[in-house]
Every structure is written in C-alpha cells, then in structure tokens.
Design an enzyme around this catalytic site. Structure first.
Site, PDB file in Angstrom:
ATOM      1  N   ARG A 221      46.613  51.772  29.565  1.00 58.51           N
ATOM      2  CA  ARG A 221      45.886  51.411  30.792  1.00 58.51           C
ATOM      3  C   ARG A 221      45.996  49.914  31.083  1.00 58.51           C
ATOM      4  O   ARG A 221      46.111  49.095  30.179  1.00 58.51           O
ATOM      5  CB  ARG A 221      44.424  51.884  30.676  1.00 58.51           C
TER       6      ARG A 221
ATOM      7  N   GLN B  74      34.226  47.129  36.187  1.00 62.70           N
ATOM      8  CA  GLN B  74      34.702  46.628  34.890  1.00 62.70           C
ATOM      9  C   GLN B  74      35.223  45.209  35.027  1.00 62.70           C
ATOM     10  O   GLN B  74      34.960  44.358  34.180  1.00 62.70           O
ATOM     11  CB  GLN B  74      35.772  47.565  34.325  1.00 62.70           C
TER      12      GLN B  74
ATOM     13  N   ASP C  41      34.348  58.189  39.698  1.00 65.70           N
ATOM     14  CA  ASP C  41      34.495  59.092  38.548  1.00 65.70           C
ATOM     15  C   ASP C  41      34.235  60.555  38.918  1.00 65.70           C
ATOM     16  O   ASP C  41      34.530  61.454  38.137  1.00 65.70           O
ATOM     17  CB  ASP C  41      33.547  58.666  37.419  1.00 65.70           C
TER      18      ASP C  41
END
Ligand code: S3P
Length: 425
Positions: free
Chosen positions: A122, A167, A312
């Site tokens: 990632r 994030q 999500d």
C-alpha cells in the site's frame, strides 16, 4: 484459510444488536493515551486484529498496556516513548502505519515500521511527502513499507493535502504535536475527525476552522475513553436490514460522528427506512441507536464530499445498490483502489459473478438494479475484511449458496460479525 458457505436466509432478520467498538477511535485511543503522562482507561476497545497491532506496537515503544478484560485496557503513558528493540509490526493496518509514522518521525530514536503482505503493497508516499516537508528522515521501499524512520526534530508546516484522507491528516497532526511552531492541514473535503476530537478531549492545543486543522506543540492529559460502536461494522446490518425482506433491526451504540454517517444519508437518498432512535455523546463522540427496516430502494449518485464520509462502506453500498431500482453511480472514489484490496475491481468482479449488473469505472462503478443475485459461486476476499463481510451479507439474499474463501479476514475489524448475524436469524 477458512471457507464459509452462506445460504439464503429464511424470513426476515429481526432483533436488537449492540455494535462493537469503532476501529478508528480504538487506534487513536491507544496512540494518544500512550503519548500522555499517566493512566488512561479505554473502555469498549476493539477486539479486531488491526487495533491489537497498534496496542502491541506501543508496548514495543515502552508503554505499559494491560487488559482488565477483553474490552477494557489500561494504558500508562510516561509522556514519552522509548526506543524499540525490534521492528514495529503494523500487521494489516494502514491506520497503524500511517499514523505512527507521524508519531515516530519526531522522536529522539530510530524505528522501522513493517506490515503484512497486503500492507507492504500500500502507498506510503502520501504520508512520507508531508513528513519530509516537516524535516522527517524516512527511507522506504519505493514509498512502501518497510519505513525506516530516523527520529529528528520537526518543524510545523501548512499542508494542503491533495487527498481527503484522515490517515494523512492525522499523521501530520500527530507529527505536529511534537514539532516546532504551528502545523496546519487543509483538506479538499473533510475526512473523519476522530483525531481532532480526541486531541481536544485530551487537552491538546488544536483549532478547527472549516477544512483546516491547526495544532501546536502540546502535552496530552490522560483521560478515560469509552469507544463508540463502529458505523462501518453497523453498515453490514444496515444493508442486510434493507435488502432481506421482512427485516427490522435495531442497532445500538453506533458512532454517529457526522464525518462518518455518509451511509445513512445515502440510505435516505435511496428511500430506505432508517431512523435514529436516540442520541448521546461519549468521550467527545456522538453515538446513537438506529432502526432499519426492509425497503423498496431507488438508485442514487454518490460522489465528491460523500466519499470520505462512507469510504469504507462502499463495498457493501455496492451490494445495496444492486437491490435498488434504477442506476447508482459512484464516482470520485479512486482511492478505493488503494485499500486492503483494489476495492473497485474486487467488488465489481465479485458482485458481477453473483449476478449483479455492475460496471467498473476508473473512479468508481455504475450499478443498474434491481437484480436478483443468483449466487452459486465461490468468492475470494483478497486479504480484505470488508469484502468478506460484504459477500456474507450478499449470500443472505443469493438464490443459491455461495462459498467465501478466506472468511477469517473478518477478524481484522469485526470478530463478532457472524455471531451477531446468526442472532438475528
Ligand atoms: C481511517 C481512514 C480511512 C479509512 C480507514 C481508516 C482512519 O482511510 O479508509 O479504514 O482511521 O483514519 P484514508 O485516510 O486512507 O481515507
């Protein structure tokens, strides 16, 4: 690897469930109480593997962390972290790696962050770039894990983030807690704000002006934190309640922070029967109970500022859209390709194999409904907990049984998932 067969459910899903702990808030509770000087008790801490990765990582940084029981954790911070004696393992958790890179960059010791096979693929450039602007020294494997961090004093910056990513925002703010001067992050759209709320709750010097968050060097006060239930986990029950005929589910203790409630807005846009029954605030976060009932749905557009508020939930929203009349178009969601799997390709292929009319686009997908899902297929979850849970939910309405390979990936965020579904059957 655990295989799971899912059959069409007979009759509606009915009952009352209490949704377990929010993953994003649980991560932050461990991180911030580890930085504080003193004892914090965290109640309703997540039982998922991702949050355990964060907990173990802070133990490796010298923080005393003990479980009282399965869901209650005592963290005794010393106001500083100590140099780890081994590599810090983030497991499958992007939140752990990205937020901890911000915490570790400004320490007076070096550290190495590693992850599992999926996390090691990632992108980390999104956090390395702003941290380097603050003076951080990080070497990586072409902007992927392992991240080798040479601790160094940091200076505050104003960072205009190209992504609406909590994030990235949190990484920079956490670095800013320990940087000289002021650190500001401006986002294109507001992403989840749990870091800001918890920093405020723990006494940090933080201000929010619309899409800009400004933090100054701060010391954190230990606080007791009760973690709200996870709306991202509730999403599977919301969707199941809406698509399994004759269902009525009450879902208690759901975190209703407005930066996370995009799924509720989408359900309302689709004409779904969803109600908030009761609301409260715990540890700075809004929580409430939701009632959802089987509904006739219509397709809708989902784009722009909707996306960070339901990022999500998009795999399970794709399933929901297969049961709505007309077209649903999801756009501006290209970052879905950078999650635990490329969630655009994986969900489109998965739902298509079950009989859905769904087409991939570079930044999302288009679904034409309503289609009966025929099922009768085997599905891979590609190390992705949200695909495992979405396929299980789909299996409840598929005409023929489906077989999910790698169902154990649900343990990343929601070990109680299947037990809670069974209780409603
Ligand atoms: C998270 C932020 C989101 C989300 C992830 C958890 C967090 O990621 O997808 O599951 O806790 O900050 P991005 O910031 O990459 O959008």
């Amino acid at each position: 690897m655990t295989d799971k067969t899912v059959n069409k459910v007979n009759g509606g899903l009915k009952g009352v469930i209490t949704i377990p702990s929010d993953k994003s808030i649980s991560h932050r509770a461990i991180m911030l109480s580890s930085l504080a000087d003193g004892k914090s008790i965290i109640k309703n801490f997540s039982g998922g593997a991702d949050c355990k990765s964060t907990l173990n990582l802070f133990k490796d940084l010298g923080v005393e962390i003990e479980y009282f029981d399965e869901k209650t954790v005592k963290v005794t911070g010393k106001g500083k972290l100590t140099a780890p004696t081994k590599e810090l393992d983030c497991g499958n958790s992007g939140t752990t790696m990205r937020l901890c890179s911000g915490i570790l960059a400004g320490q007076d010791f070096n550290s190495v962050l590693i992850g599992d096979e999926s996390l090691s693929k990632r992108p980390m450039k999104r956090v390395i770039t702003p941290l380097e602007l603050m003076g951080a020294k990080i070497t990586s494997n072409d902007y992927k894990a392992p991240l080798r961090i040479e601790g160094t004093p940091l200076k505050g910056i104003t960072y205009k983030s190209p992504l609406a990513s909590a994030q990235v925002k949190s990484c920079v703010l956490l670095a800013g807690l320990n940087a000289e001067g002021e650190t500001s992050v401006i986002e294109p759209y507001t992403s989840r704000n749990h870091t800001e709320l918890m920093l405020k709750y723990m006494g940090a010097n933080i201000e929010v002006h619309g899409r800009e968050v400004v933090v100054k060097k701060s010391t954190l006060e230990p606080r007791n934190i009760t973690v709200a239930g996870d709306i991202s986990s509730a999403a599977y029950f919301i969707v199941a309640g809406l698509i399994v005929p004759d269902s009525e589910i009450i879902i208690k203790n759901v975190g209703l922070n407005p930066t996370r409630t995009g799924i509720i807005d989408v359900v309302k846009r689709m004409g779904g029967d969803i109600e908030i029954l009761h609301q409260d605030t715990i540890s700075g976060e809004v929580v409430g109970d939701i009632c959802v009932r089987y509904s006739e749905l219509r397709g809708c557009d989902i784009s722009g500022e909707d996306i960070p508020r339901l990022i999500d939930e998009l795999p399970v929203i794709a399933l929901l859209a297969t049961q709505a009349e007309g077209q649903t178009v999801v756009s501006d969601a290209q970052d879905l390709r950078k999650k635990e799997s490329d969630r655009i390709t994986t969900i489109v292929n998965g739902l298509k194999s079950l009989g859905a009319d769904i087409e991939e686009r570079p930044d999302g997908f288009v679904i034409n409904g309503k289609t009966e899902l025929t099922g009768g297929k085997e599905l891979e979850v590609f190390h992705d907990h949200r695909l495992a849970m979405t396929y299980y939910t789909a299996g409840l309405i598929c005409k023929k049984d489906i077989l999910i390979h790698g169902f154990e990936w649900i343990n990343i965020s929601f070990p109680e998932f299947e037990k809670m579904f069974t209780a409603l059957m």
